[in-house]
Scaffold this motif. Structure first.
Motif, mmCIF file in Angstrom:
data_model
loop_
_atom_site.group_PDB
_atom_site.id
_atom_site.type_symbol
_atom_site.label_atom_id
_atom_site.label_comp_id
_atom_site.label_asym_id
_atom_site.label_seq_id
_atom_site.Cartn_x
_atom_site.Cartn_y
_atom_site.Cartn_z
ATOM 1 N N SER A 168 4.408 16.610 -1.046
ATOM 2 C CA SER A 168 3.035 16.109 -0.884
ATOM 3 C C SER A 168 3.001 14.926 0.078
ATOM 4 C CB SER A 168 2.459 15.683 -2.231
ATOM 5 O OG SER A 168 1.196 15.057 -2.054
ATOM 6 N N SER A 169 2.015 14.927 0.948
ATOM 7 C CA SER A 169 1.786 13.797 1.848
ATOM 8 C C SER A 169 0.514 13.052 1.473
ATOM 9 C CB SER A 169 1.705 14.276 3.305
ATOM 10 O OG SER A 169 0.683 15.249 3.455
ATOM 11 N N ALA A 170 0.084 13.196 0.213
ATOM 12 C CA ALA A 170 -1.099 12.491 -0.257
ATOM 13 C C ALA A 170 -0.891 10.989 -0.143
ATOM 14 C CB ALA A 170 -1.406 12.877 -1.702
ATOM 15 N N SER A 171 -1.922 10.269 0.240
ATOM 16 C CA SER A 171 -1.817 8.831 0.469
ATOM 17 C C SER A 171 -1.586 8.074 -0.819
ATOM 18 C CB SER A 171 -3.091 8.309 1.139
ATOM 19 O OG SER A 171 -3.245 8.882 2.419
ATOM 20 N N THR A 172 -0.794 7.016 -0.726
ATOM 21 C CA THR A 172 -0.587 6.083 -1.834
ATOM 22 C C THR A 172 -0.785 4.676 -1.303
ATOM 23 O OG1 THR A 172 1.790 5.929 -1.404
ATOM 24 C CG2 THR A 172 1.066 7.596 -2.999
ATOM 25 N N GLN A 173 -1.089 3.754 -2.196
ATOM 26 C CA GLN A 173 -1.352 2.376 -1.797
ATOM 27 C C GLN A 173 -0.203 1.480 -2.187
ATOM 28 O OE1 GLN A 173 -5.324 0.846 -2.620
ATOM 29 N NE2 GLN A 173 -4.475 -1.159 -3.129
ATOM 30 N N LEU A 174 0.228 0.638 -1.267
ATOM 31 C CA LEU A 174 1.288 -0.332 -1.524
ATOM 32 C C LEU A 174 0.646 -1.675 -1.812
ATOM 33 C CD1 LEU A 174 3.796 0.567 1.331
ATOM 34 C CD2 LEU A 174 3.854 1.303 -1.039
ATOM 35 N N ARG A 187 5.512 11.546 -0.359
ATOM 36 C CA ARG A 187 6.838 11.939 0.110
ATOM 37 C C ARG A 187 7.657 10.724 0.526
ATOM 38 N NH1 ARG A 187 5.271 15.019 3.693
ATOM 39 N NH2 ARG A 187 5.515 13.697 5.525
ATOM 40 N N GLN A 188 7.055 9.802 1.250
ATOM 41 C CA GLN A 188 7.765 8.594 1.659
ATOM 42 C C GLN A 188 8.173 7.756 0.451
ATOM 43 O OE1 GLN A 188 4.912 6.793 4.301
ATOM 44 N NE2 GLN A 188 5.742 7.792 6.120
ATOM 45 N N ASP A 189 7.281 7.636 -0.528
ATOM 46 C CA ASP A 189 7.591 6.849 -1.720
ATOM 47 C C ASP A 189 8.756 7.455 -2.493
ATOM 48 O OD1 ASP A 189 5.497 5.273 -0.974
ATOM 49 O OD2 ASP A 189 4.127 5.937 -2.562
ATOM 50 N N PHE A 190 8.746 8.789 -2.641
ATOM 51 C CA PHE A 190 9.814 9.446 -3.398
ATOM 52 C C PHE A 190 11.149 9.295 -2.675
ATOM 53 C CE2 PHE A 190 12.395 12.715 -5.266
ATOM 54 C CZ PHE A 190 11.961 12.803 -6.577
ATOM 55 N N ASP A 191 11.154 9.510 -1.368
ATOM 56 C CA ASP A 191 12.409 9.408 -0.612
ATOM 57 C C ASP A 191 12.937 7.976 -0.625
ATOM 58 O OD1 ASP A 191 12.294 12.088 -0.059
ATOM 59 O OD2 ASP A 191 11.501 11.854 1.970
ATOM 60 N N ALA A 192 12.043 6.989 -0.525
ATOM 61 C CA ALA A 192 12.477 5.592 -0.555
ATOM 62 C C ALA A 192 13.057 5.220 -1.909
ATOM 63 C CB ALA A 192 11.305 4.676 -0.217
#
Length: 319
Positions: A168-174, A187-192
């Motif tokens: 998923s490439s759904a947006s998340t907020q940092l 996807r970026q959050d999970f990989d990080a």
């Protein structure tokens, strides 16, 4: 824990009124039921400040001071942390869940069985797919403590995280900034979130070698029924799992290089192993079926060790 923007506004207003109000002069030095009123006021103020700073969660701050809690206090704190996490897992993924996961790990000693059962849900389907990108960062960041307290769960965490591909490439907020907000995606959050697992793996090899080799084998096998082959080394019989890794380390289409990084760490460990560590490695390798890729990396390490340390040799078994 049923918060809303209105609740936050009410707390902020009451807190500001409290800060502006003078402490009653007649209560200075006074006690009620043996409790000093000035101390009571400062204690409540500390609780409110912590509640605000932690996004409405008090138990997370208490859990971080677990070293000064007695047995009963730790038990209650652990129970509160687990109930908080159970509740948050009924809500949409949010940063508060990560705080609660950390609190549950910090109070795991209060009830190891209950902690393992609860956190085990995080690495199972469908929760892994639905919430892993948000929740598992806290578990991974505490992998050292998990490996010491709940090694079975830590092993499952390694395998679940590194064998899952978030699509998923759904947006998340940092963060929670209202003026300047950073945006990522699932996807970026999970990989990080995988990074702490890879970074800590050399320490796992040194202190939990059997678990480390089991992680590598499980990643290579990925739940498949694969043929096994027995062989004899000296007086030992060992079993190699045929994992199809003749041309590359993993036949399973993993995203990224994280599982291979674990193998690299293992090979480095084997190359630089002391005599005691090398003997322990041989014991662990032959104690259970191991994936072929683990044996191949072991042989590579042995060859490399002979190149940079020619005096090193393998003693032949006597007949």
């Amino acid at each position: 824990m049923n918060r809303s923007p209105q609740h936050d506004d009410d707390v902020a207003r009451l807190w500001q009124e409290h800060l502006l109000a003078a402490f009653p002069a007649d209560l200075r030095g006074a006690e009620l039921a043996g409790v000093d009123m000035v101390l009571l006021d400062s204690s409540i103020a500390g609780c409110v400040s912590t509640w605000k700073d932690n996004g409405g969660v008090l138990v997370t701050d208490l859990a971080s001071h677990r070293a000064v809690l007695d047995e009963q206090q730790l038990r209650l704190c652990g129970l509160a942390a687990r109930r908080l996490l159970e509740y948050l897992w009924t809500q949409p993924p949010a940063p508060a869940s990560r705080l609660a996961v950390t609190a549950v790990i910090q109070t795991a000693a209060s009830d190891l069985t209950a902690t393992e059962m609860l956190l085990g849900r995080a690495v199972e389907s469908p929760q892994l797919e639905e919430r892993g990108y948000n929740d598992l960062d806290s578990m991974n960041s505490n992998i050292s403590e998990l490996m010491d307290l709940l090694p079975g769960l830590a092993e499952d965490l390694y395998v679940a995280m590194l064998s899952h591909t978030e699509t998923s490439s759904a947006s998340t907020q940092l963060g929670s900034g209202s003026v300047f907000t950073l945006v990522s995606n699932r996807r970026q959050d999970f990989d990080a979130a995988k990074y702490p697992l890879v970074e800590h793996f050399p320490a796992v090899l040194r202190s939990h070698l059997p678990r480390a080799l089991t992680v590598l084998t499980r990643l290579a096998v990925t739940g498949r029924e694969l043929p096994e082959h027995s062989a004899v080394l000296g007086s030992r019989t060992f079993v190699i799992i045929e994992d199809g890794s003749r041309r590359r380390d993993f036949t399973y289409p993993y995203a990224g290089s994280d599982p291979t990084d674990l193998l690299d760490a293992f090979q480095d460990f084997a190359v630089t192993a002391t005599e005691t560590q090398a003997q322990a490695l041989c014991e662990v390798l032959t104690s259970s079926p191991r994936a072929a890729v683990v044996w191949r990396r072991t042989l590579r390490a042995a060859a490399a060790k002979l190149l940079w340390q020619p005096s090193w040799s393998v003693s032949r078994p006597t007949t």
